[in-house]
Every structure is written in structure tokens, then in C-alpha cells.
Design a protein around this motif. Sequence first.
Motif, PDB file in Angstrom:
ATOM      1  N   THR A  27      -6.856  -2.527  -2.113  1.00  0.00           N
ATOM      2  CA  THR A  27      -8.136  -1.816  -2.249  1.00  0.00           C
ATOM      3  C   THR A  27      -8.101  -0.669  -1.260  1.00  0.00           C
ATOM      4  OG1 THR A  27      -9.187  -3.926  -2.793  1.00  0.00           O
ATOM      5  CG2 THR A  27     -10.636  -2.063  -2.288  1.00  0.00           C
ATOM      6  N   ASP A  30     -10.845   1.029   1.069  1.00  0.00           N
ATOM      7  CA  ASP A  30     -11.405   0.259   2.178  1.00  0.00           C
ATOM      8  C   ASP A  30     -10.416   0.090   3.337  1.00  0.00           C
ATOM      9  OD1 ASP A  30     -13.184  -2.002  -0.047  1.00  0.00           O
ATOM     10  OD2 ASP A  30     -13.759  -0.069   0.809  1.00  0.00           O
ATOM     11  N   TRP A  99      -9.362  -5.825   4.668  1.00  0.00           N
ATOM     12  CA  TRP A  99      -9.802  -7.177   4.358  1.00  0.00           C
ATOM     13  C   TRP A  99      -9.661  -7.398   2.857  1.00  0.00           C
ATOM     14  CZ3 TRP A  99     -11.681 -10.592   8.104  1.00  0.00           C
ATOM     15  CH2 TRP A  99     -11.831 -10.025   9.381  1.00  0.00           C
ATOM     16  N   GLU A 100      -9.238  -8.576   2.498  1.00  0.00           N
ATOM     17  CA  GLU A 100      -9.174  -8.908   1.089  1.00  0.00           C
ATOM     18  C   GLU A 100      -9.867 -10.242   0.851  1.00  0.00           C
ATOM     19  OE1 GLU A 100      -5.083  -8.959  -0.052  1.00  0.00           O
ATOM     20  OE2 GLU A 100      -4.472 -10.281   1.577  1.00  0.00           O
ATOM     21  N   GLU A 101     -10.477 -10.315  -0.300  1.00  0.00           N
ATOM     22  CA  GLU A 101     -11.259 -11.495  -0.647  1.00  0.00           C
ATOM     23  C   GLU A 101     -10.332 -12.564  -1.199  1.00  0.00           C
ATOM     24  OE1 GLU A 101     -14.525 -11.292  -0.026  1.00  0.00           O
ATOM     25  OE2 GLU A 101     -14.993 -13.341  -0.658  1.00  0.00           O
ATOM     26  N   LYS A 102     -10.413 -13.756  -0.589  1.00  0.00           N
ATOM     27  CA  LYS A 102      -9.623 -14.889  -1.053  1.00  0.00           C
ATOM     28  C   LYS A 102     -10.567 -15.957  -1.595  1.00  0.00           C
ATOM     29  CE  LYS A 102      -5.467 -13.559   0.302  1.00  0.00           C
ATOM     30  NZ  LYS A 102      -4.385 -13.279  -0.667  1.00  0.00           N
ATOM     31  N   GLY A 106     -12.947 -16.768   1.446  1.00  0.00           N
ATOM     32  CA  GLY A 106     -13.653 -15.518   1.625  1.00  0.00           C
ATOM     33  C   GLY A 106     -12.737 -14.421   2.135  1.00  0.00           C
ATOM     34  N   PRO A 107     -13.319 -13.420   2.831  1.00  0.00           N
ATOM     35  CA  PRO A 107     -12.501 -12.279   3.282  1.00  0.00           C
ATOM     36  C   PRO A 107     -11.550 -12.662   4.402  1.00  0.00           C
ATOM     37  CG  PRO A 107     -14.764 -12.083   4.059  1.00  0.00           C
ATOM     38  CD  PRO A 107     -14.746 -13.243   3.129  1.00  0.00           C
TER      39      PRO A 107
END
Length: 123
Positions: A27, A30, A99-102, A106-107
Motif C-alpha cells: 500500500t 501509506d 503498516w499492513e492489516e493482518k 490487526g495492523p
Amino acid sequence: VQLQASGGGSVRAGGSLRLSCAAPRITFEDATMAWFRQSLGKERVLVASISRRGTTNYADSALGRFTISRDDAKKTVNLQMNNLKLEDTAVYYCNAKGWEEKPVVGPVPYSYWGQGTLVTVSS
């Protein structure tokens, strides 16, 4: 491969090179993007960084000679290097932090590195 760097090569002192790093799988808008370099026998050090808002930061050695820029639409970060000096010889690495959403957790933070591209400056 998350990051793909290109643009390294050999140049005479005083010359210019432009490094590019593509990050199609993150992403990008961001992420904080940066260029680091590592000379033979030395630690990897920050050259320049650019935040997702476009705020830039440069090492003292790069100030006035290097320019970092980003193109969020193309998901690339560039490093324009002018007036290159012998001491700029190094392997240059691009880096992406964000940051990536897992699922479930979560992030989570990430830090990805490109494969490195060699810049050689000769007299």
C-alpha cells in the motif's frame, strides 16, 4: 519480491544517476520510502527518506546533491543523484516502512528491502 530497485551503474565524479524503486505489492501511498547505502566494509546508512505526506529527510552527505521523490500512482520512489563523488560509491537499497492489516491480529508494522543496486563513482 516487494521492492525492485534499478538505475545503478558507473559514472565519473561530478556526474549524475537516477535510481528508481518500484513497489507494486504494498500500500504505497501509506508507506515511508527511503534509500540507504552500504559501502564496502561499512554499515548500511540512511541517504534520504520521504514520508507518505512528502516530507523529506536527507543525510548531510546528500544535502544539496540528491533529491528523493515519490510517485504514488506508479508506486515508485526515485533518487536523483547529482554531482556524484567518489565517496558515493556503494550499494544502494530502497526501503519501505508502513503498516499492513493482518487477519485477527490487526495492523502490524513492516519493513521491506529492495535487492540493492551498485553505484560506482570513479575519478
